[in-house]
Scaffold this active site. Structure first.
Site, PDB file in Angstrom:
ATOM      1  N   GLU A 296       0.628  13.401   7.802  1.00  0.00           N
ATOM      2  CA  GLU A 296       1.470  13.560   8.995  1.00  0.00           C
ATOM      3  C   GLU A 296       0.577  14.016  10.142  1.00  0.00           C
ATOM      4  O   GLU A 296      -0.234  14.929   9.986  1.00  0.00           O
ATOM      5  CB  GLU A 296       2.562  14.593   8.750  1.00  0.00           C
ATOM      6  CG  GLU A 296       3.438  14.842   9.958  1.00  0.00           C
ATOM      7  CD  GLU A 296       4.531  15.863   9.719  1.00  0.00           C
ATOM      8  OE1 GLU A 296       4.826  16.626  10.662  1.00  0.00           O
ATOM      9  OE2 GLU A 296       5.093  15.908   8.605  1.00  0.00           O
TER      10      GLU A 296
ATOM     11  N   GLU B 240       4.197  18.904  19.270  1.00  0.00           N
ATOM     12  CA  GLU B 240       5.418  19.584  18.845  1.00  0.00           C
ATOM     13  C   GLU B 240       5.643  20.739  19.792  1.00  0.00           C
ATOM     14  O   GLU B 240       4.697  21.351  20.284  1.00  0.00           O
ATOM     15  CB  GLU B 240       5.289  20.138  17.418  1.00  0.00           C
ATOM     16  CG  GLU B 240       5.549  19.134  16.341  1.00  0.00           C
ATOM     17  CD  GLU B 240       5.591  19.787  14.980  1.00  0.00           C
ATOM     18  OE1 GLU B 240       6.692  19.844  14.390  1.00  0.00           O
ATOM     19  OE2 GLU B 240       4.534  20.248  14.519  1.00  0.00           O
TER      20      GLU B 240
END
Length: 154
Positions: A31, A36
């Site tokens: 990932e 974020e």
């Protein structure tokens, strides 16, 4: 290039997940969190890599302060080569994080296989909702001006 939503409980992300997730699972598929953002930490943007060697709270990443990420558009970028992942904001000179294990193996470098791109806004969750959700912040929007992917010829 995106402008991020705001408020406690909001958790937008621009990220990639290894296409092999359905056959080998997470985090073995890899990932790559290009960006974020958790609303209870205003102005802090995170870039993180999750692998079998390190995932969740034991992942490999870094953060920067970007004081206008909710008010203005910023470029959230990734330069992905066979040797390293370089995360940046606005220009390659403004590096957030570099991931480049010296001895690459299946546990720390699953990034030699296809992945797909995800843009999403989560609400709550184990990180975004860590300090609760303020229901007065809705509706919210992550404005995306563009997404560009470049592939260099070999």
């Amino acid at each position: 290039r995106a402008k991020l939503p705001s408020g406690k409980g909001i958790w937008p992300a621009i990220w990639m997940l290894g296409s092999s997730i359905s056959s080998i699972g997470w985090p073995e598929c890899g990932e790559i969190d290009i960006m974020e953002y958790v609303g209870y930490q205003p102005d802090v943007v995170h870039s993180t890599v999750h692998t079998t060697a390190g995932s969740g709270g034991n992942s490999d990443g870094n953060s920067i302060t970007l004081s206008t990420c909710e008010e203005e558009f910023h470029i959230y970028g990734l330069s992905w080569t066979k040797e390293q992942l370089v995360f940046y904001a606005d220009s390659i000179e403004n590096i957030i994080h570099v991931y480049s294990p010296v001895d690459k193996n299946k546990n720390n470098w699953p990034f030699n296989k296809p992945a797909y791109l995800i843009l999403n806004i989560a609400v709550g969750g184990n990180w975004g909702g860590n300090e609760g959700v303020d229901n007065k912040i809705f509706p919210q929007t992550m404005e995306v001006d563009y997404v560009r992917v470049y592939k260099r010829d070999k």
